[in-house]
Scaffold this motif. Structure first.
Motif, PDB file in Angstrom:
ATOM      1  N   UNK A 117       0.833  -1.204   0.000  1.00  0.00           N
ATOM      2  CA  UNK A 117       0.000   0.000   0.000  1.00  0.00           C
ATOM      3  C   UNK A 117       0.871   1.260   0.000  1.00  0.00           C
ATOM      4  N   UNK A 118       1.962   1.188   0.764  1.00  0.00           N
ATOM      5  CA  UNK A 118       2.873   2.325   0.839  1.00  0.00           C
ATOM      6  C   UNK A 118       3.504   2.599  -0.517  1.00  0.00           C
ATOM      7  N   UNK A 119       3.868   1.529  -1.228  1.00  0.00           N
ATOM      8  CA  UNK A 119       4.479   1.687  -2.552  1.00  0.00           C
ATOM      9  C   UNK A 119       3.485   2.285  -3.559  1.00  0.00           C
ATOM     10  N   UNK A 120       2.214   1.879  -3.443  1.00  0.00           N
ATOM     11  CA  UNK A 120       1.186   2.422  -4.344  1.00  0.00           C
ATOM     12  C   UNK A 120       1.009   3.908  -4.102  1.00  0.00           C
ATOM     13  N   UNK A 121       0.969   4.309  -2.835  1.00  0.00           N
ATOM     14  CA  UNK A 121       0.818   5.727  -2.494  1.00  0.00           C
ATOM     15  C   UNK A 121       2.032   6.533  -2.974  1.00  0.00           C
ATOM     16  N   UNK A 122       3.207   5.945  -2.835  1.00  0.00           N
ATOM     17  CA  UNK A 122       4.434   6.605  -3.292  1.00  0.00           C
ATOM     18  C   UNK A 122       4.416   6.781  -4.808  1.00  0.00           C
ATOM     19  N   UNK A 123       3.950   5.758  -5.516  1.00  0.00           N
ATOM     20  CA  UNK A 123       3.870   5.827  -6.972  1.00  0.00           C
ATOM     21  C   UNK A 123       2.854   6.872  -7.408  1.00  0.00           C
ATOM     22  N   UNK A 124       1.727   6.964  -6.696  1.00  0.00           N
ATOM     23  CA  UNK A 124       0.705   7.957  -7.021  1.00  0.00           C
ATOM     24  C   UNK A 124       1.250   9.374  -6.839  1.00  0.00           C
ATOM     25  N   UNK A 125       2.027   9.581  -5.788  1.00  0.00           N
ATOM     26  CA  UNK A 125       2.634  10.900  -5.555  1.00  0.00           C
ATOM     27  C   UNK A 125       3.610  11.241  -6.673  1.00  0.00           C
ATOM     28  N   UNK A 126       4.340  10.252  -7.133  1.00  0.00           N
ATOM     29  CA  UNK A 126       5.291  10.467  -8.226  1.00  0.00           C
ATOM     30  C   UNK A 126       4.562  10.866  -9.505  1.00  0.00           C
ATOM     31  N   UNK A 127       3.458  10.180  -9.791  1.00  0.00           N
ATOM     32  CA  UNK A 127       2.697  10.487 -11.003  1.00  0.00           C
ATOM     33  C   UNK A 127       2.071  11.877 -10.918  1.00  0.00           C
ATOM     34  N   UNK A 128       1.619  12.276  -9.724  1.00  0.00           N
ATOM     35  CA  UNK A 128       1.069  13.631  -9.559  1.00  0.00           C
ATOM     36  C   UNK A 128       2.139  14.691  -9.784  1.00  0.00           C
ATOM     37  N   UNK A 129       3.349  14.419  -9.290  1.00  0.00           N
ATOM     38  CA  UNK A 129       4.435  15.373  -9.516  1.00  0.00           C
ATOM     39  C   UNK A 129       4.793  15.454 -10.994  1.00  0.00           C
ATOM     40  N   UNK A 178     -12.379   7.281 -11.010  1.00  0.00           N
ATOM     41  CA  UNK A 178     -11.997   8.489 -11.743  1.00  0.00           C
ATOM     42  C   UNK A 178     -10.653   9.032 -11.263  1.00  0.00           C
ATOM     43  N   UNK A 179     -10.434   9.001  -9.946  1.00  0.00           N
ATOM     44  CA  UNK A 179      -9.151   9.464  -9.405  1.00  0.00           C
ATOM     45  C   UNK A 179      -7.997   8.611  -9.921  1.00  0.00           C
ATOM     46  N   UNK A 180      -8.236   7.319 -10.078  1.00  0.00           N
ATOM     47  CA  UNK A 180      -7.210   6.431 -10.628  1.00  0.00           C
ATOM     48  C   UNK A 180      -6.986   6.721 -12.111  1.00  0.00           C
ATOM     49  N   UNK A 181      -8.100   6.904 -12.849  1.00  0.00           N
ATOM     50  CA  UNK A 181      -8.000   7.178 -14.280  1.00  0.00           C
ATOM     51  C   UNK A 181      -7.261   8.485 -14.553  1.00  0.00           C
ATOM     52  N   UNK A 182      -7.383   9.458 -13.657  1.00  0.00           N
ATOM     53  CA  UNK A 182      -6.679  10.733 -13.826  1.00  0.00           C
ATOM     54  C   UNK A 182      -5.156  10.540 -13.873  1.00  0.00           C
ATOM     55  N   UNK A 183      -4.669   9.468 -13.247  1.00  0.00           N
ATOM     56  CA  UNK A 183      -3.227   9.233 -13.184  1.00  0.00           C
ATOM     57  C   UNK A 183      -2.710   8.418 -14.372  1.00  0.00           C
TER      58      UNK A 183
END
Length: 302
Positions: free
Chosen positions: A1-13, A54-59
């Motif tokens: 879960x931590x890795x998924x959150x980290x990856x999401x932050x990377x994609x947002x950046x 939708x939040x996932x699709x945005x990434x």
């Protein structure tokens, strides 16, 4: 879960690399979160799930940029975000598909246009880089058109399958006043029997229930399917024409070429990709440092 959150932050950046695109992404993301809260409080859990989707699709655009070493033009990326919001949040959660006539038609037209742009870009990239390929602009346009129509047809397959299995009515029904059917021919000679000016249809079920459809006969999806494919066709043709002229006159300056450039993907060199990753890592480190300083400040005050 931590890795998924980290990856999401990377994609947002990664999205943050273009300021205007990130601003649009942020506004739509906030709207989706507010809608999710509303759905949760009203116990609309299906709508809540669509908000999370939708939040996932945005990434996804940022994810594919990273994995495929591509750059999606800001205009194209912004259209993708708006498309997701219009389809999932406005269309499904807020019921725009039934509340606003033509909403579904508009999205299918846009889908045909965008898919043609993606198909054209991918083949053009291979054509541009390959020493063996030398595809003509007409061939590129034809491939883009076929790619877009294939995606449209596959989606109709998905709608039909889900309707047959779960009765979701994704292929929206239409009320028609005139039908022609060979099934009603008593001679079984395949002569279509035409029934016009239908004002009411009555359906009796085996368990004794009766349903009345006022206004005509209920079509169960074929009109919606054909309408979707026709407007997908229009969208696919529109971009295929734009792509054709942009490649044919690649060395000339034109408004058509500028439009195509704003909608076509391009590959990133290793140097460009490395520079982007360094910038993202720098921003992530700065953000982490700011959070650490904030925590330390709060601990000191307490």
């Amino acid at each position: 879960m931590k890795n998924i959150w980290k990856k999401a932050k990377y994609l947002r950046e990664r999205i943050r690399l273009d300021r205007k695109t990130f601003l649009l992404y942020t506004v739509l993301r906030i709207l989706v979160i507010l809608t999710a809260v509303r759905c949760f409080l009203t116990q609309n859990y299906e709508g809540f799930a669509l908000c999370l989707l939708s939040l996932i699709l945005f990434l996804l655009p940022s994810f594919f940029e990273e994995k495929l070493k591509l750059e999606i033009p800001p205009l194209f990326e912004g259209i993708i975000y708006l498309f997701i919001y219009a389809a999932e949040i406005l269309g499904e959660v807020n019921h725009y598909y039934t509340a606003i006539p033509g909403w579904d038609t508009m999205l299918h037209t846009l889908n045909g246009f965008l898919c043609a742009a993606i198909g054209f870009s991918l083949v053009d990239i291979m054509n541009w880089k390959s020493r063996r390929l030398n595809l003509s602009p007409l061939y590129l346009a034809l491939v883009a058109f076929c790619f877009s129509m294939t995606i449209g047809v596959i989606w109709e397959f998905v709608e039909f399958t889900l309707d047959q299995l779960f009765f979701l009515d994704m292929q929206k029904d239409f009320i028609v006043k005139t039908i022609g059917s060979v099934t009603l021919d008593p001679t079984h000679s395949q002569i279509p029997v035409r029934i016009s000016h239908i004002t009411k249809t009555i359906i009796d079920t085996a368990d004794g229930k009766t349903y009345t459809i006022n206004g005509g006969y209920l079509d169960i999806g074929i009109i919606d399917t054909m309408k979707d494919l026709i407007v997908n066709f229009i969208g696919a043709v529109a971009f295929s024409v734009i792509g054709y002229f942009s490649v044919k006159y690649r060395d000339r300056s034109s408004s058509v070429k500028n439009i195509a450039n704003d909608l076509m993907l391009r590959t990133l060199s290793d140097e460009e990709l490395l520079k982007q990753r360094e910038e993202i890592d720098k921003r992530l480190a700065e953000s982490k440092e700011e959070r650490t300083n904030l925590k330390n400040s709060l601990k000191t005050r307490l």
